[in-house]
Structures are given as structure tokens and as C-alpha cells.
Design an enzyme around this catalytic site. Structure first.
Site, PDB file in Angstrom:
ATOM      1  N   LYS A  98       0.835  -1.210   0.000  1.00 37.78           N
ATOM      2  CA  LYS A  98       0.000   0.000   0.000  1.00 37.78           C
ATOM      3  C   LYS A  98       0.865   1.254   0.000  1.00 37.78           C
ATOM      4  CE  LYS A  98      -4.071   2.007   2.243  1.00 37.78           C
ATOM      5  NZ  LYS A  98      -4.825   2.043   0.979  1.00 37.78           N
ATOM      6  N   GLY A 103       6.383   0.916   5.703  1.00 41.40           N
ATOM      7  CA  GLY A 103       7.253  -0.064   5.054  1.00 41.40           C
ATOM      8  C   GLY A 103       7.401   0.186   3.563  1.00 41.40           C
ATOM      9  N   CYS A 104       6.312   0.566   2.925  1.00 43.79           N
ATOM     10  CA  CYS A 104       6.338   0.814   1.481  1.00 43.79           C
ATOM     11  C   CYS A 104       7.105   2.093   1.156  1.00 43.79           C
ATOM     12  CB  CYS A 104       4.912   0.886   0.941  1.00 43.79           C
ATOM     13  SG  CYS A 104       3.977  -0.640   1.236  1.00 43.79           S
ATOM     14  N   THR A 105       6.995   3.076   2.028  1.00 45.33           N
ATOM     15  CA  THR A 105       7.750   4.316   1.840  1.00 45.33           C
ATOM     16  C   THR A 105       9.244   4.037   1.964  1.00 45.33           C
ATOM     17  OG1 THR A 105       5.927   5.649   2.705  1.00 45.33           O
ATOM     18  CG2 THR A 105       8.116   6.656   2.718  1.00 45.33           C
ATOM     19  N   ALA A 108      10.349   2.184  -1.242  1.00 41.13           N
ATOM     20  CA  ALA A 108      10.375   3.079  -2.405  1.00 41.13           C
ATOM     21  C   ALA A 108      11.556   4.042  -2.335  1.00 41.13           C
ATOM     22  CB  ALA A 108       9.061   3.851  -2.489  1.00 41.13           C
TER      23      ALA A 108
END
Length: 248
Positions: A98, A103-105, A108
Site C-alpha cells: 500500500k 514499510g512501502c515508503t 520506495a
């Protein structure tokens, strides 16, 4: 005289109980169960064997129709085949559950910070999630991401590369494939692990390129050999022609 014993007749078995009448509710439940069971069995027969196995490293995939159609964060429709054709040496897809979550930030931004060395050899990097174009555009702009984010709301591409959760959701991971369709990376992993997998791949590419350069250099004649060859050519040019051949 011996007394004759009479055998007693075995008692007759009790009559079987009459079958219980099935209530309307139980009849409906039975029919529903049979219908569901039948459909499940039929579905298993149809889909069980035909469902493609997720690709693994070393496999060669066919790009035509692979993963269906996805959308870039700016709203452009595309496919893995088109992305491969646009790339110089292959495509890297890192998946995240998401946009704009911690975690995704982190993941990325790790790809952002290593973007130049990872793409120097011709690999094209893309983020891939089920987020909407709007959510991914906000994510991209806020984190200053130099690469395109792909939106796959139906998870067709995510499933094709083996990183879809069952029944719903996205597994964090990374997938890489070269222009010939050879799978180079296909694995789940945390934010740092996904970046490290691509770094390792790039290092292997660099090592192979250096080996090829060394082989090419070794195949070239040295300065001494080149000068000797040149001298031999000059001597041959200076030698007078055979008079007999000239007379002819």
C-alpha cells in the site's frame, strides 16, 4: 428312549424403522451443499491444472498477454511487454502492499536512493501495487521518486509474477526479467532485501561485462606483435618482383 429336543425358532427381526421425513429446511440445505460441492469440484478440475505456476529464476516467460494490462500513475495504459520493449536490457518490478505506508515508503525510498547505479546498465525500475493512479501519484510526488509507479487494481500482473496474497493483497517482493524473457529475480522480501537483490544482479552484470572486456583485450595483438606484423608487411612490399613473372 432318548428324549428328542426340539429346536426353537429364531425370533423374527424387528421391522426397520420408517425413514424420517426430511424437513423443507434440511432439503434446501442439502441441495445447496450439493450445488456448492459440485461447483467446487468442477472448478478444481477446470482451474487446478490449468493455473500457470508462478515463474522462478531461470524460467523464460512469453510477454504476449503476460499479466494483462496495468496503468501508470499518470493514467497511461501499458503492459509488461511494452515496458520490456522500452527498456535497454530488462525490467525490475518491486511490489508493495500500500502506497504511503511506512514499510512501502522505506522500500520506495531505498530504490530512489539507489536508482542511478541500479539503472546504469539498462534496467528499468518500476514500483507495482494495487493502488489507484491518484494514490500512487501522491506517493511518487511526496517522496520524489524518479521512476514510474504501476497501478494493478485487479492484481493480474502481481499474480502473474507470483506476488499476490490469497485471497487478497500484495506480497512485498521483487521480480526482474531481461529482454529475452529470462527471469532474473523472483522473490518476496523486505524493503532492504528487495533492493539488495537488484544490487546483486547489477553487480553480476558488471562482472560479466568486465570479463567480456578482458577477453576482448586479450584477443587484441600486443604492441610488439602489432609492430612485428607491420614490419613483415613492409618487408613484403619492399621485395622486388620476380623477373620471370615480370617477363611473362
Amino acid at each position: 428312549m432318548p428324549v428328542e429336543l426340539r429346536k426353537r425358532k429364531a425370533p423374527a427381526p424387528p421391522p426397520a424403522p420408517a425413514p424420517k421425513k426430511q424437513s423443507k429446511t434440511s432439503k434446501v440445505a442439502t441441495k445447496v451443499k450439493e450445488a456448492v460441492t459440485g461447483k467446487t469440484a468442477e472448478s478444481d478440475k477446470t482451474n487446478g491444472s490449468s493455473k500457470p505456476a508462478k515463474p522462478v529464476v531461470g524460467d523464460t516467460i512469453t510477454f504476449e498477454g503476460f499479466g494483462g494490462e496495468v496503468e501508470t500513475n499518470d493514467g497511461t495504459k501499458t503492459t509488461l511487454k511494452a515496458l520490456i520493449e522500452e527498456s535497454k536490457s530488462g525490467v525490475v518490478l518491486f511490489t508493495y502492499p500500500k502506497a504511503s505506508t511506512p514499510g512501502c515508503t522505506n522500500q520506495a525510498c531505498l530504490f530512489r536512493d539507489s536508482y542511478e547505479p541500479l539503472t546504469a546498465g539498462g534496467l528499468a525500475i518500476y514500483g507495482l501495487s494495487t493502488d489507484s493512479p491518484k494514490a500512487n501519484t501522491t506517493f511518487k510526488q511526496k517522496q520524489n521518486l524518479p521512476y514510474t509507479l504501476l497501478c494493478d487494481p485487479s492484481a493480474t500482473l502481481i499474480e502473474a509474477i507470483g506476488l499476490k496474497k490469497t485471497p487478497k493483497g500484495t506480497i512485498r517482493g521483487v521480480f526482474a526479467v531481461d529482454k529475452a524473457g529470462k527471469v532474473l529475480i523472483a522473490e518476496p522480501g523486505g524493503p532492504a532485501a528487495t533492493v539488495d537483490a537488484v544490487k546483486k544482479l547489477v553487480a553480476e552484470f558488471d562482472g560479466e561485462a568486465k570479463k567480456e572486456e578482458l577477453v576482448a583485450e586479450e584477443a587484441k595483438p600486443t604492441n610488439g606483435e602489432a609492430s612485428e606484423e607491420k614490419k613483415d608487411e613492409e618487408k613484403e612490399a619492399e621485395q622486388p618482383e620476380d623477373p620471370e613473372k615480370t617477363a611473362e
